[in-house]
Design an enzyme around this catalytic site. Structure first.
Site, PDB file in Angstrom:
ATOM      1  CE  LYS A 233     140.887  25.942   9.084  1.00  0.00           C
ATOM      2  NZ  LYS A 233     140.028  27.116   9.185  1.00  0.00           N
TER       3      LYS A 233
ATOM      4  CD  GLU B 225     132.989  18.202  13.084  1.00  0.00           C
ATOM      5  OE1 GLU B 225     132.733  18.247  11.857  1.00  0.00           O
ATOM      6  OE2 GLU B 225     132.721  19.135  13.844  1.00  0.00           O
ATOM      7  CG  ASP B 226     133.465  19.665   8.671  1.00  0.00           C
ATOM      8  OD1 ASP B 226     133.754  19.722   9.887  1.00  0.00           O
ATOM      9  OD2 ASP B 226     132.672  20.447   8.138  1.00  0.00           O
TER      10      ASP B 226
ATOM     11  CG  ASP C 227     129.432  25.772   4.850  1.00  0.00           C
ATOM     12  OD1 ASP C 227     130.031  25.174   5.777  1.00  0.00           O
ATOM     13  OD2 ASP C 227     128.652  26.723   5.059  1.00  0.00           O
TER      14      ASP C 227
ATOM     15  CG  ASP D 277     138.893  26.605  13.027  1.00  0.00           C
ATOM     16  OD1 ASP D 277     140.064  26.772  12.706  1.00  0.00           O
ATOM     17  OD2 ASP D 277     138.070  27.547  13.069  1.00  0.00           O
TER      18      ASP D 277
ATOM     19  CG  PHE E  35     137.247  29.866   6.034  1.00  0.00           C
ATOM     20  CD1 PHE E  35     136.815  29.636   7.331  1.00  0.00           C
ATOM     21  CD2 PHE E  35     136.373  29.590   4.984  1.00  0.00           C
ATOM     22  CE1 PHE E  35     135.540  29.146   7.595  1.00  0.00           C
ATOM     23  CE2 PHE E  35     135.088  29.105   5.235  1.00  0.00           C
ATOM     24  CZ  PHE E  35     134.679  28.889   6.540  1.00  0.00           C
ATOM     25  CB  VAL E  36     139.816  24.996   3.552  1.00  0.00           C
ATOM     26  CG1 VAL E  36     141.293  25.347   3.544  1.00  0.00           C
ATOM     27  CG2 VAL E  36     139.443  24.259   4.833  1.00  0.00           C
TER      28      VAL E  36
ATOM     29  NE  ARG F 100     127.115  22.487   3.388  1.00  0.00           N
ATOM     30  CZ  ARG F 100     127.560  22.741   4.623  1.00  0.00           C
ATOM     31  NH1 ARG F 100     128.653  22.174   5.057  1.00  0.00           N
ATOM     32  NH2 ARG F 100     126.907  23.562   5.418  1.00  0.00           N
TER      33      ARG F 100
HETATM   34  P1  IMP Z   1     135.591  24.646  15.840  1.00  0.00           P
HETATM   35  O1  IMP Z   1     134.524  24.519  16.861  1.00  0.00           O
HETATM   36  O2  IMP Z   1     136.255  26.018  15.889  1.00  0.00           O
HETATM   37  O3  IMP Z   1     136.608  23.528  15.904  1.00  0.00           O
HETATM   38  O4  IMP Z   1     134.893  24.653  14.425  1.00  0.00           O
HETATM   39  C1  IMP Z   1     134.418  23.497  13.884  1.00  0.00           C
HETATM   40  C2  IMP Z   1     133.463  23.779  12.748  1.00  0.00           C
HETATM   41  O5  IMP Z   1     133.673  25.058  12.153  1.00  0.00           O
HETATM   42  C3  IMP Z   1     133.679  22.773  11.646  1.00  0.00           C
HETATM   43  O6  IMP Z   1     132.915  21.617  11.854  1.00  0.00           O
HETATM   44  C4  IMP Z   1     133.258  23.541  10.429  1.00  0.00           C
HETATM   45  O7  IMP Z   1     131.864  23.427  10.244  1.00  0.00           O
HETATM   46  C5  IMP Z   1     133.586  24.963  10.751  1.00  0.00           C
HETATM   47  N1  IMP Z   1     134.887  25.350  10.160  1.00  0.00           N
HETATM   48  C6  IMP Z   1     136.049  25.555  10.802  1.00  0.00           C
HETATM   49  N2  IMP Z   1     137.035  25.894   9.957  1.00  0.00           N
HETATM   50  C7  IMP Z   1     136.474  25.878   8.725  1.00  0.00           C
HETATM   51  C8  IMP Z   1     136.997  26.139   7.403  1.00  0.00           C
HETATM   52  O8  IMP Z   1     138.176  26.439   7.171  1.00  0.00           O
HETATM   53  N3  IMP Z   1     136.097  26.029   6.390  1.00  0.00           N
HETATM   54  C9  IMP Z   1     134.798  25.700   6.575  1.00  0.00           C
HETATM   55  N4  IMP Z   1     134.277  25.444   7.777  1.00  0.00           N
HETATM   56  C10 IMP Z   1     135.107  25.540   8.850  1.00  0.00           C
HETATM   57 MG    MG Z   2     130.850  21.550  10.711  1.00  0.00          MG
END
Ligand code: IMP
Ligand code: MG
Length: 205
Positions: free
Chosen positions: A161, A129-130, A189, A133, A182-183, A195
């Site tokens: 994070k 995963e990138d 992206d 969050d 937010f990065v 990206r």
């Molecule tokens: P989560 O379900 O809240 O953990 O979000 C995961 C997804 O949200 C990641 O795979 C990203 O695609 C997107 N995301 C979360 N934080 C960021 C950020 O800071 N920048 C860009 N995409 C983010």
């Molecule tokens: Mg993603």
């Protein structure tokens, strides 16, 4: 054989750079650049850490053919660099998921847009995963893929994070912990842009 001294293609490439001017910049490029804020992880630090992760994965999975599952689209950039530092047999497949929510917040309600091409029963699977969050997307993926009975299922995320986490998750490999900003860049992206940046920076709004 005599060394080739004709380097015309490279020279053409250089000239292209030399003529860059305001008129040759695509419309929208300057607004794009204004969105790139403080660099949190520089390109050389990224590359160094990705190499370390690849080496750790190679050690940990020695003798166990590995399947990397990349989560489209953000993880593609990280995954392709990571794979080149893995020196054990490794395959790759992709999933695409959509998480309902705003541009910067996921809701945890996840829909599969593209499923894996291969069955994972009995296989060693590492989700790439990138960023983690809230953790809700990954929680869904771990449950979904876990129900397919892989031999093992772990997570490798470039960024996390911790302050934003809503659910506790087993994340075996983490590149960097970052603050609650937010990065963008290195796959991440904002509205599908940025990206391609070779570093991770804060989105400037
Ligand atoms: P989560 O379900 O809240 O953990 O979000 C995961 C997804 O949200 C990641 O795979 C990203 O695609 C997107 N995301 C979360 N934080 C960021 C950020 O800071 N920048 C860009 N995409 C983010
Ligand atoms: Mg993603």
């Amino acid at each position: 054989m005599r060394a080739r001294t004709d380097n015309a293609p490279e020279m053409r490439g250089n000239r292209l750079h030399d003529v860059s001017s305001a008129e040759s910049v695509a419309p929208g490029a300057s607004e794009d650049a204004r969105e790139v804020g403080e660099v949190l992880v520089a390109a050389d630090r990224l590359q160094h850490r990705v190499r370390e992760l690849g080496e750790a994965i190679s050690r940990d999975y020695a003798g166990r053919p590995l399947l990397l599952v990349g989560v489209l689209k953000g993880a593609v950039f990280f995954l392709s660099d990571l794979m080149r530092h893995i020196d054990i047999p490794v395959e790759v497949d992709f999933m695409a998921v959509a998480s309902y929510g705003s541009a910067t917040d996921s809701s945890g309600v996840v829909r599969i847009l593209k499923d894996l091409d291969v069955a994972i029963e009995g296989r060693d699977v590492l989700i790439v995963e990138d960023i983690v969050d809230s953790g809700l997307t990954l929680q869904y993926l771990l449950r979904n893929l876990g129900s397919r009975n892989p031999a093992s299922l772990e997570v490798c995320a470039l960024l996390t994070k911790p302050d934003r986490r809503k659910v506790d998750l087993p994340t075996r490999y983490i590149g960097f912990e970052i603050p609650d900003r937010f990065v963008i860049g290195y796959g991440l992206d904002y509205a599908e842009r940025h990206r391609n940046l070779p570093f991770v920076a804060v989105l400037e709004r």
